[in-house]
Design a protein around this motif. Sequence first.
Motif, PDB file in Angstrom:
ATOM      1  N   ARG A  74       0.823  -1.196   0.000  1.00 45.94           N
ATOM      2  CA  ARG A  74       0.000   0.000   0.000  1.00 45.94           C
ATOM      3  C   ARG A  74       0.867   1.259   0.000  1.00 45.94           C
ATOM      4  N   VAL A  75       1.969   1.178   0.738  1.00 40.90           N
ATOM      5  CA  VAL A  75       2.846   2.344   0.843  1.00 40.90           C
ATOM      6  C   VAL A  75       4.223   1.996   0.282  1.00 40.90           C
ATOM      7  N   LEU A  76       5.046   3.020   0.107  1.00 42.23           N
ATOM      8  CA  LEU A  76       6.402   2.785  -0.367  1.00 42.23           C
ATOM      9  C   LEU A  76       7.207   2.090   0.736  1.00 42.23           C
ATOM     10  N   VAL A  77       8.257   1.385   0.351  1.00 42.11           N
ATOM     11  CA  VAL A  77       9.035   0.682   1.366  1.00 42.11           C
ATOM     12  C   VAL A  77      10.483   1.180   1.335  1.00 42.11           C
ATOM     13  N   PRO A  78      11.111   1.215   2.509  1.00 43.93           N
ATOM     14  CA  PRO A  78      12.515   1.638   2.569  1.00 43.93           C
ATOM     15  C   PRO A  78      13.422   0.536   2.014  1.00 43.93           C
ATOM     16  N   SER A  79      14.176   0.862   0.983  1.00 41.51           N
ATOM     17  CA  SER A  79      14.993  -0.190   0.360  1.00 41.51           C
ATOM     18  C   SER A  79      16.151  -0.605   1.258  1.00 41.51           C
ATOM     19  N   CYS A  80      16.570   0.274   2.170  1.00 45.06           N
ATOM     20  CA  CYS A  80      17.754  -0.029   2.979  1.00 45.06           C
ATOM     21  C   CYS A  80      17.533  -1.163   3.954  1.00 45.06           C
ATOM     22  N   SER A  81      16.281  -1.363   4.368  1.00 40.13           N
ATOM     23  CA  SER A  81      16.065  -2.358   5.413  1.00 40.13           C
ATOM     24  C   SER A  81      15.192  -3.520   4.964  1.00 40.13           C
ATOM     25  N   ARG A  82      14.542  -3.393   3.805  1.00 38.31           N
ATOM     26  CA  ARG A  82      13.629  -4.465   3.403  1.00 38.31           C
ATOM     27  C   ARG A  82      14.383  -5.543   2.644  1.00 38.31           C
ATOM     28  N   PRO A  83      14.386  -6.750   3.196  1.00 38.91           N
ATOM     29  CA  PRO A  83      15.038  -7.836   2.471  1.00 38.91           C
ATOM     30  C   PRO A  83      14.253  -8.179   1.203  1.00 38.91           C
ATOM     31  N   VAL A  84      14.986  -8.545   0.189  1.00 37.72           N
ATOM     32  CA  VAL A  84      14.360  -8.983  -1.049  1.00 37.72           C
ATOM     33  C   VAL A  84      13.635 -10.304  -0.798  1.00 37.72           C
ATOM     34  N   GLU A  85      12.429 -10.411  -1.352  1.00 42.26           N
ATOM     35  CA  GLU A  85      11.703 -11.678  -1.257  1.00 42.26           C
ATOM     36  C   GLU A  85      11.529 -12.246  -2.660  1.00 42.26           C
ATOM     37  N   GLU A  86      11.474 -13.556  -2.711  1.00 42.28           N
ATOM     38  CA  GLU A  86      11.303 -14.242  -3.982  1.00 42.28           C
ATOM     39  C   GLU A  86      10.053 -13.694  -4.697  1.00 42.28           C
ATOM     40  N   GLY A  87      10.223 -13.308  -5.940  1.00 41.55           N
ATOM     41  CA  GLY A  87       9.080 -12.888  -6.738  1.00 41.55           C
ATOM     42  C   GLY A  87       8.654 -11.444  -6.555  1.00 41.55           C
ATOM     43  N   MET A  88       9.328 -10.736  -5.679  1.00 39.33           N
ATOM     44  CA  MET A  88       8.995  -9.333  -5.438  1.00 39.33           C
ATOM     45  C   MET A  88       9.142  -8.531  -6.745  1.00 39.33           C
ATOM     46  N   VAL A  89       8.276  -7.538  -6.912  1.00 42.93           N
ATOM     47  CA  VAL A  89       8.415  -6.666  -8.080  1.00 42.93           C
ATOM     48  C   VAL A  89       8.659  -5.247  -7.562  1.00 42.93           C
ATOM     49  N   VAL A  90       9.834  -4.720  -7.861  1.00 41.99           N
ATOM     50  CA  VAL A  90      10.267  -3.446  -7.284  1.00 41.99           C
ATOM     51  C   VAL A  90      10.506  -2.428  -8.392  1.00 41.99           C
ATOM     52  N   ALA A  91      10.005  -1.216  -8.183  1.00 41.99           N
ATOM     53  CA  ALA A  91      10.275  -0.125  -9.110  1.00 41.99           C
ATOM     54  C   ALA A  91      10.917   1.014  -8.340  1.00 41.99           C
ATOM     55  N   THR A  92      12.006   1.547  -8.854  1.00 44.77           N
ATOM     56  CA  THR A  92      12.766   2.544  -8.101  1.00 44.77           C
ATOM     57  C   THR A  92      12.625   3.961  -8.646  1.00 44.77           C
ATOM     58  N   ASP A  93      11.938   4.100  -9.764  1.00 41.65           N
ATOM     59  CA  ASP A  93      11.905   5.445 -10.360  1.00 41.65           C
ATOM     60  C   ASP A  93      10.504   5.799 -10.863  1.00 41.65           C
ATOM     61  N   THR A  94       9.503   5.529 -10.033  1.00 37.29           N
ATOM     62  CA  THR A  94       8.141   5.887 -10.432  1.00 37.29           C
ATOM     63  C   THR A  94       7.838   7.308  -9.954  1.00 37.29           C
ATOM     64  N   GLU A  95       6.731   7.832 -10.400  1.00 44.83           N
ATOM     65  CA  GLU A  95       6.329   9.180  -9.981  1.00 44.83           C
ATOM     66  C   GLU A  95       6.177   9.260  -8.458  1.00 44.83           C
ATOM     67  N   ARG A  96       5.570   8.213  -7.899  1.00 43.51           N
ATOM     68  CA  ARG A  96       5.395   8.226  -6.438  1.00 43.51           C
ATOM     69  C   ARG A  96       6.747   8.260  -5.728  1.00 43.51           C
ATOM     70  N   VAL A  97       7.666   7.448  -6.222  1.00 42.99           N
ATOM     71  CA  VAL A  97       8.995   7.411  -5.598  1.00 42.99           C
ATOM     72  C   VAL A  97       9.667   8.774  -5.716  1.00 42.99           C
ATOM     73  N   ARG A  98       9.607   9.328  -6.923  1.00 40.87           N
ATOM     74  CA  ARG A  98      10.276  10.627  -7.127  1.00 40.87           C
ATOM     75  C   ARG A  98       9.660  11.711  -6.240  1.00 40.87           C
ATOM     76  N   THR A  99       8.340  11.700  -6.134  1.00 39.90           N
ATOM     77  CA  THR A  99       7.683  12.704  -5.288  1.00 39.90           C
ATOM     78  C   THR A  99       8.134  12.582  -3.834  1.00 39.90           C
ATOM     79  N   SER A 100       8.106  11.369  -3.342  1.00 41.75           N
ATOM     80  CA  SER A 100       8.463  11.197  -1.931  1.00 41.75           C
ATOM     81  C   SER A 100       9.922  11.564  -1.681  1.00 41.75           C
ATOM     82  N   ARG A 101      10.802  11.147  -2.591  1.00 43.35           N
ATOM     83  CA  ARG A 101      12.216  11.475  -2.386  1.00 43.35           C
ATOM     84  C   ARG A 101      12.431  12.991  -2.443  1.00 43.35           C
ATOM     85  N   ARG A 102      11.801  13.620  -3.413  1.00 40.95           N
ATOM     86  CA  ARG A 102      11.945  15.079  -3.511  1.00 40.95           C
ATOM     87  C   ARG A 102      11.425  15.749  -2.244  1.00 40.95           C
ATOM     88  N   MET A 103      10.268  15.274  -1.779  1.00 44.69           N
ATOM     89  CA  MET A 103       9.670  15.890  -0.592  1.00 44.69           C
ATOM     90  C   MET A 103      10.547  15.694   0.653  1.00 44.69           C
TER      91      MET A 103
END
Lengths: 286, 620, 554
Positions: free
Chosen positions: A66-95
Amino acid sequence: MNEVPVMVTTMVEFTLDGEAVRVPEGATILDACQREGIDTPTLCWAENLTPVNVCRVCVVEVEGSRVLVPSCSRPVEEGMVVATDTERVRTSRRMVYELLASSVEMDRADPEVHAWMEHYGARPERMGDRSEIATVAQPVKIQDDLYVRDYERCILCYKCVEACGDDAQHTFAIATAGRGFDAHISTEHDVTLPDSACVYCGNCIGVCPTGALAFKTEHDMREAGTWDESEQQVTTTVCPFCGVGCNLELHTQDERIVKVTSPADHSVTHGHLCIKGRFGWQHAHA
Amino acid sequence: MPDLYFGATEEATEAERAAVAEVLVGFGAVTIRESERLVHAGRTRTRERRHLLLPALHALQRASGWISPGGLDHACAELEVPPAEAYGVATFYHLFTHEPPAATDTVHVCDDVACRLFGAVDLIDDLRAEGHHVKASPCLGQCERGPAVMVQRTGASDLTVTAVDNGSGYGPVAPAEVAVAIAGSASTPSVSLPQAGDPGLRLLARVGVVDPTSLEDYRAHGGYRALEASLAMGGQQVIAEVAASGLSGRGGAAFPTGVKWRGVADQEGRPRHLVCNADESEPGTFKDRVVMEGDPFSLVEAMTVAGVAIGAEQGWLYIRGEYPVATERLAHAIAEAYDAGLLGADVAGSGARFDLHLRNGAGAYICGEETALFNSIEGYRGEPRNKPPFPTTHGLFGEPTAINNVETLVNVLPVVLMGGEAYAAEGTERSPGTKLFCLSGRVNRPGTYEVEFGATLRDLIDLAGGVPEGRVLRTVMLGGAAGSFVGPDSLDMPLTLEDTRAAGASLGSGVIMVFDEQDDMVDTVRRIAEFFRDESCGQCVPCRVGTVRQEEVLVRLGRGASIDDERDLLDDLAAVMKDASICGLGQTASGAVRSAIDLGLLAGASAGTGGSNTDEGSAT
Amino acid sequence: MEIEEADVIVMWGSNARNAHPIFFHHALRGVANGARLWTVDPRRTGTAKFADHWLGLNVGTDIGLAHGVAREIIAAGLTDDEFIANATTGYEEFVAFVEPWTLEHTSSVTGVPAEAIRDLAHAYATADKAQICWTLGITEHHTGVDNVQSLCNLSLLTGHVGRWGSGLVPLRGQNNVQGGGDMGALPNKLSGFQDVEDDEARAKFEAAWECTIPPTNGWNLTQMFEAMGRDELKAVYCIGENPVDSEADAVHARAMLERLDLLVVQDVFMTRTAEMADVVFPAALGWAESDGTATNSERRVQRMRAAVPPPGEARQEVGIINDLAALMGDDDWGQPTPQELWDELRTVSPMHGGMSWDRLEAEGGIQWPCPTEDHPGTSFLHGRLWERPAQGRLAPFSCVDDRPPLDVLTDEFPLRLTTVRALDSYNTGVQTEHFPSPIRTGEALSISTTDAEALGLVDGERVTVSSRRGAIAMTIEVEEHLAVGLCHTTFHFPETTDINQITSDAVDPKSGTAEFKAAAIRIDKLASPVAEDRAAEDRAGDPASTNDPVGTHA
């Protein structure tokens, strides 16, 4: 029989920005990004500290979350689908950068902080006039001849607390006190550093990303306008003060040592030193 | 554990030492036998005692009216906690103070959204004028009798002050009544229940009927039959009944209780915990207080049923520090239950162990977040943890934990007694059972109401006597500050999980706070923003700074700034708080504000809806 | 660091919290990973405060305690019999030797409760991976070598040696004391620990160096001072050592140095030894002004690099030595670079053979032995003992006698003084006195509450501290929980408090190390106004008074 034990690692496969990627089990999303050459901003993360995931600048989008996840602490799980450069990500990082830079002096932050702010188009000034909005402006604390604590530069990344505590020094002289926007790094009852448990290992300064904690040598040179990193060399050598063999990085300017750090990726120190290694160099210029 | 340094120049007072010693009874010192040139200490022993830090801080505050440096050092030495960390913990909570006390008694007056409708701000001024040491407080959980007043005392138990119930509810508190209460002449306020005597009540059936201090009377009113039944059917069956009942969490997230319990019960071989979240702090919420004050044994019984069912030997009841009456009643009920063999090493002769620890919060809304609550119990700052991992596997002390809200737990008693299927037959298909609602604001009989799921918002407001004569309902805050505002067009919405969700709202903690056309909504919304700013733990950037910036925008709106000029910023603040905050506080901190804008409630200040980015269309 | 994976860590005579902080950080990681930490020390040190269990033994009873632990391991049937049978010698004799060391007897000698000795024995023996770490609390005794051997016995009984995560860890006090040994700076060794008295080894070096090497072992430091006393040693070239301040019984040491015909001192500072010298060669700092290598406690050879030029007339030590050689008539030495010297070493020291300069640069350090360029280096030693049959010389049990400190306690000198280290200071202070440490509190003599009361002393009082060798003025620091009869102080401020005027002159005949850890002293109230004046002068030199006991803060 002299072998060290070989660890058998299971690999985990997941999708990172559309590509199938395999990483060892237990690796975080950030680990994976770093392996794959996906530049990811971080502030509170450091390779020699336990992730606290408080700055939120490394957040990524994970399918099904539902929400964005911190990449530094979240372990990768099998089958996970991760996007690092979406609009939501960019907005949150900028903010995150805009929120921090509107409340904290960022001028002595690591250069990559400024590069990322530019990358995401952060405009902290739109939060309002500095004189009319809440900031952490406050007088600098100079209470001894070794440390300077300039908390108007503090982004509350918790790194110094970790370095003083369980992750390195185990002295616990400082902790986060107060709450909310008033949260700050403090000794007990805000006693001065010399009156606290501090043993001046300098590990907190070593991990500070914004110059809120500084060696007095550096602070004095900055105030005098003589600090010039472009004129500095860094030489790695071995500490003279015991047999542990800590590596020291001697930062020199005009043939004088101006500060001492240690490589975070070295197996002996993990970037951490004691007071002798950190400050004992002054006999070189005695 | 570490080589700690204690630098305080003053020693702890005798009263402080005695207070800390009382907390440590049964635990002993961390290090032992130093005089024999042998010490057993270390990490494990330290860890086993760290959870006594919060009780020790309470003890110090009560003993001397503040957390003095000497007292803090003493507690830290006893518990082997670094003083800087303990100071960080102490300063996290607003009920602890760090300067020598200005007065023996501190009068906390709620000036939150409901109470400020009923003269809270004037009461604060009046009390100050009479020389009281007053602090404005966020919601004190007494919205049915606002303005709410709680007196924090040195050397004595805290007090809740209410005016006399005049038959149709409480009148507002006058300064004189505070003075009388402090002088010790007021009786403990009784729970007033508008529906008292209604045979349809289930969760509230005993409230106002049973003597809350008597185990015997509780038994006489059907108490401890559910425990008996649950021990007879066994834990697996209890969990099966709870699953079949469709009971879901009443704290706001509505997670299926049976699934949660099954998850913990499956962690066999590891020590497990049951935690009751009684840190009821959502503005406008007071239903759990009513249950705990009026029927404390029911919660103790329900926790025992739950704990034994999931194989947890340790139960923790974490109640907010602003509920002195409920705390006292629960402490008494727990002691009685121990004496009667209903808690402890052999619960009711079943052979199962269940210990129940009562813990007080100390003024921190965030500690109602489950992982923050764990940290608070453990003696750390009440900062939420990142999830996953979830409490089911990594909860209190890192061990498997079921954490349930008070209302959820007391529902377990009827589930066990009726059977899950019979329970599920009531309410709606997807929201079975009954629900407690907290009616406050502009209604004639504010209070806690129990209805079957399916009743509409209008039904509830009517049940509470409707809006007072001469006033027109403008909006309802539904679900609390973390919920949202809805307009009059939502009055026929059934208050079920599914219907509110479909409408983009949430039942939250059951708050129904009614506002009329004369109420200052800009001020109300600003107060909500202020609430989140004050209650943010400060850990993550989006919430720590975002809640401040959001409040600043609302202050600007109050001064006449245009909503259209601030909309982009509010949108971005909402986005980062909702998407990137660690916990639900930050994630919901913009919800009420956004809904108020969408409803045009801030239109007094400026333009109203419109603009490019409004989602979900306005309801007006 | 392997210690992070150990199950049981025993810090025996080591206050690593102060003396080796970064090593201790690794130990604490081990603790965080679940290791149980035991400490054995007469004081409840900073290190001990982190421990699950602290055993406060009497000063100088380490061998007794080790024997007691050994006997309990044997008696409880917790020995690793397969390892003992295949990799050790002398077991039967050892069993008989330690038989008298029952828990009760050991307790009466060491002052440690019997149950604690038993618990330590069981915890150590039953651990999967266990390490014993020690420092000067073990070696600075007249029985230093025997102390070490008594600890080795424990590892042999349980097989806690030669395996990943288990072992014996001596923590070196100086950054290159190991490297000095590696290079042959020992009276009985050539580079790479090859014996001077081994003809074959000597021949190899003589061929490489084109010179003749004396076929007998040289003198260690203690023997050198004895030789000075006999006037057999008349000239000394002293490089980077400050014996005037660092030798126990400093008065004697100074007198011996004064007898010399020639004293040449090469140092980075004008030390008090240099002040006595006939010739002083100012030298560049090893770690910041010179290129070279250092070997740490885990045998890791790492590069040291020059970051700043030496000040004034100070010169690289290699250059000084080579020029001296030329002046003495041998001008073949030239001016080799550090890398050339290193490469020469690799030709004569097989254990360094694989460590090319490039590899040291690239890998950030390599642990010896590393015989070939494709060898990764060696994480731990003695793995050969686990080969079947075990390779090389089997490990002998040592039947070493428990002998109390030579400076015996009497009615005249009833208190035991032991020297300790502060976190922010290093040895005689010449390198650490230059930085303004906020936690430096100066020298004080810590004494137990009981003893202070008995002597009528109060915290902060100035007193005269005397031993059989001398007397000095000091400030008293009353320390709660310190064992009765025990005193301690650091020795970092010789110019204001010359502790070594009173420390014991006893030495370990095997290692030559002095018994700094056990002097017999008495404390007297300052009697005369003259003494008061002198004390006041001393105190003016102290950086601070006494609000914090030295070492306990850290």
